[in-house]
Write a protein that holds these residues in place. Structure first.
Motif, PDB file in Angstrom:
ATOM      1  N   LYS A   1      -7.246  -7.361   3.909  1.00  0.00           N
ATOM      2  CA  LYS A   1      -6.674  -6.952   5.195  1.00  0.00           C
ATOM      3  C   LYS A   1      -6.383  -8.131   6.113  1.00  0.00           C
ATOM      4  CE  LYS A   1      -5.707  -3.653   8.408  1.00  0.00           C
ATOM      5  NZ  LYS A   1      -5.833  -2.241   8.716  1.00  0.00           N
TER       6      LYS A   1
ATOM      7  N   ILE B   1      -2.246  -1.966  11.648  1.00  0.00           N
ATOM      8  CA  ILE B   1      -3.574  -2.557  11.857  1.00  0.00           C
ATOM      9  C   ILE B   1      -4.624  -1.444  12.011  1.00  0.00           C
ATOM     10  CG2 ILE B   1      -4.881  -4.198  13.232  1.00  0.00           C
ATOM     11  CD1 ILE B   1      -2.326  -5.671  13.892  1.00  0.00           C
TER      12      ILE B   1
ATOM     13  N   GLY C   1       0.841  -1.203   0.000  1.00  0.00           N
ATOM     14  CA  GLY C   1       0.000   0.000   0.000  1.00  0.00           C
ATOM     15  C   GLY C   1       0.867   1.241   0.000  1.00  0.00           C
TER      16      GLY C   1
ATOM     17  N   ILE D   1      -0.292   6.255   4.478  1.00  0.00           N
ATOM     18  CA  ILE D   1       0.649   5.778   5.496  1.00  0.00           C
ATOM     19  C   ILE D   1       1.779   4.972   4.849  1.00  0.00           C
ATOM     20  CG2 ILE D   1       0.863   4.235   7.492  1.00  0.00           C
ATOM     21  CD1 ILE D   1      -2.075   5.047   8.229  1.00  0.00           C
TER      22      ILE D   1
ATOM     23  N   ASN E   1       0.664  -3.150   5.146  1.00  0.00           N
ATOM     24  CA  ASN E   1      -0.089  -1.907   5.348  1.00  0.00           C
ATOM     25  C   ASN E   1      -1.320  -1.791   4.444  1.00  0.00           C
ATOM     26  OD1 ASN E   1      -0.317   1.175   5.968  1.00  0.00           O
ATOM     27  ND2 ASN E   1      -0.012   1.084   3.746  1.00  0.00           N
TER      28      ASN E   1
ATOM     29  N   SER F   1       1.742   3.434  -2.395  1.00  0.00           N
ATOM     30  CA  SER F   1       1.610   4.557  -3.335  1.00  0.00           C
ATOM     31  C   SER F   1       0.931   5.761  -2.709  1.00  0.00           C
ATOM     32  CB  SER F   1       0.846   4.108  -4.584  1.00  0.00           C
ATOM     33  OG  SER F   1      -0.457   3.696  -4.250  1.00  0.00           O
TER      34      SER F   1
ATOM     35  N   THR G   1      -5.325  10.800   5.460  1.00  0.00           N
ATOM     36  CA  THR G   1      -4.948  10.197   4.174  1.00  0.00           C
ATOM     37  C   THR G   1      -6.180  10.262   3.276  1.00  0.00           C
ATOM     38  OG1 THR G   1      -5.715   7.982   4.771  1.00  0.00           O
ATOM     39  CG2 THR G   1      -3.447   8.523   5.367  1.00  0.00           C
TER      40      THR G   1
ATOM     41  N   GLY H   1      -4.649   5.704  14.798  1.00  0.00           N
ATOM     42  CA  GLY H   1      -5.971   6.297  15.013  1.00  0.00           C
ATOM     43  C   GLY H   1      -6.345   7.019  13.730  1.00  0.00           C
TER      44      GLY H   1
ATOM     45  N   ILE I   1      -5.840   9.152  10.795  1.00  0.00           N
ATOM     46  CA  ILE I   1      -4.645   9.680  10.124  1.00  0.00           C
ATOM     47  C   ILE I   1      -5.106  10.309   8.813  1.00  0.00           C
ATOM     48  CG2 ILE I   1      -2.382   9.127   9.146  1.00  0.00           C
ATOM     49  CD1 ILE I   1      -2.545   8.577  12.181  1.00  0.00           C
TER      50      ILE I   1
ATOM     51  N   ARG J   1      -1.921  -1.579  -6.354  1.00  0.00           N
ATOM     52  CA  ARG J   1      -2.463  -2.057  -7.630  1.00  0.00           C
ATOM     53  C   ARG J   1      -2.175  -1.077  -8.756  1.00  0.00           C
ATOM     54  NH1 ARG J   1      -8.347  -2.391  -5.501  1.00  0.00           N
ATOM     55  NH2 ARG J   1      -7.435  -0.491  -4.671  1.00  0.00           N
ATOM     56  N   GLY J   2      -2.364   0.195  -8.513  1.00  0.00           N
ATOM     57  CA  GLY J   2      -2.220   1.209  -9.566  1.00  0.00           C
ATOM     58  C   GLY J   2      -0.762   1.422  -9.936  1.00  0.00           C
TER      59      GLY J   2
ATOM     60  N   ASP K   1      -2.310  -7.124  -6.937  1.00  0.00           N
ATOM     61  CA  ASP K   1      -3.485  -7.101  -6.058  1.00  0.00           C
ATOM     62  C   ASP K   1      -3.231  -8.063  -4.902  1.00  0.00           C
ATOM     63  OD1 ASP K   1      -5.873  -7.261  -4.758  1.00  0.00           O
ATOM     64  OD2 ASP K   1      -7.084  -7.658  -6.546  1.00  0.00           O
ATOM     65  N   LEU K   2      -3.028  -7.513  -3.720  1.00  0.00           N
ATOM     66  CA  LEU K   2      -2.647  -8.345  -2.572  1.00  0.00           C
ATOM     67  C   LEU K   2      -3.839  -9.035  -1.917  1.00  0.00           C
ATOM     68  CD1 LEU K   2       0.101  -6.050  -1.037  1.00  0.00           C
ATOM     69  CD2 LEU K   2       0.400  -8.106  -2.430  1.00  0.00           C
TER      70      LEU K   2
END
Ligand code: NAP
Length: 262
Positions: free
Chosen positions: A116, A143, A14, A19, A92, A16, A192, A188, A190, A39-40, A65-66
């Motif tokens: 996740k 997490i 994650g 976080i 992440n 790109s 983004t 907490g 954040i 992915r992008g 793609d995870l």
């Protein structure tokens, strides 16, 4: 600060945006070579190129793609091919959607947990033997505070986070004797894209502005503001470093003091 990480190899998922991107930037500044995943492809390549330009590190962007096993295996295979091994894994990439018991369809639970929960577990399973072969390493799971603060409107997120905290703690028992330290960070609020999207959605539902929703959300937060991605990244990079050599199985909030438990 030189944290003693120069020349190490880290996977950041994650990476790109948000976080994950901030964590990649902090690692690059410490001289860590990176495999970055999202992915992008276009944005990921941009981030990788910028980090390589600004820092003396090699950066491998892997668009995958995870939420699929094939995506996870591609990431680890390409990283090992390029760098010969891995020292640090930062899990992440996650995007669990809000929803209550009666409001969240089956397919959404599956899709959300495929990334996740299964994405994190599969990546740990693929990377663990690579760390063993290296004689040790670090796993850091990003997490989320909802795992400790159950919320009927965010059932899938809270449940996934609670499971990942449990798995982190258990894997720390197994990894510790092998010098593989496993820890977690619970962010907490954040600021983004994900956070801004949540505020916009709630504002539309409630007929309020995003600023009003955010102010209400942060009323009980002692710092009265969302965190910045770099405030999570600073801890992630510290946990990956030799300075954190006696921290294992810890689940540390970065939330301005918002979590209501001891
Ligand atoms: N922000 C917060 O307030 C907050 C609070 C608690 C916990 N967290 C957790 O922190 C983590 C990062 O959150 P964030 O706010 O930084 O998210 P974000 O800004 O939405 O960024 C998510 C990143 O993950 C990538 N991603 C999404 N789906 C993916 C998939 N299937 N495979 C691979 N990569 C994927 C995205 O790129 P692509 O879309 O291109 O794939 C992007 O790089 C998440 O696990 C989240 O649950 C965040």
């Amino acid at each position: 600060m030189d944290l003693g990480l120069r020349g190490k190899v880290a996977i950041v998922t994650g990476a790109s945006k948000g976080i994950g991107r901030a964590i990649a930037e902090e690692f690059a500044a410490e001289g860590v070579h990176l495999a970055l995943c999202a992915r992008g492809q276009a944005l990921l390549q941009e981030v990788a190129a910028a980090l390589q330009r600004q820092h003396d590190v090699q950066v491998l962007p892997v668009a995958a793609d995870l939420s699929t096993l094939a995506g996870v295996q591609t990431l680890v295979r390409q990283t090992v091919q390029r760098f010969g091994g891995v020292d640090i894994l930062v899990n992440n990439a996650g995007a669990i959607r809000a929803g209550s018991l009666l409001g969240k369809p089956d397919a959404e639970w599956h899709e959300d947990w495929a990334l996740k929960v299964f994405g994190y577990v599969r990546l740990m399973r693929e990377v663990f033997p690579v760390l063993q072969a290296r004689g040790g390493g670090r796993i850091i799971n990003i997490i989320g505070g909802a795992g400790r603060q159950p919320n009927p409107g965010y059932l899938a997120g809270g449940g996934a986070n609670a499971a990942l905290m449990n798995i982190t703690k258990a894997l720390a028992d197994e990894g510790g004797p092998q010098n593989i330290l496993v820890n977690a960070i619970n962010p907490g609020p954040i600021r983004t894209e994900r956070w801004d999207g949540l505020m916009a959605r709630l504002a539309a539902e409630r007929g309020q502005t995003p600023q009003e929703v955010e102010a209400a959300w942060l009323r009980d937060n002692p710092l009265r503001r969302p965190g910045e991605p770099r405030e999570v990244a600073a801890l992630a990079v510290f946990l990956a470093s030799p300075r954190a050599s006696y921290i294992n199985g810890a689940i540390i909030p970065v939330d301005g003091g918002a979590t209501r438990c001891i």
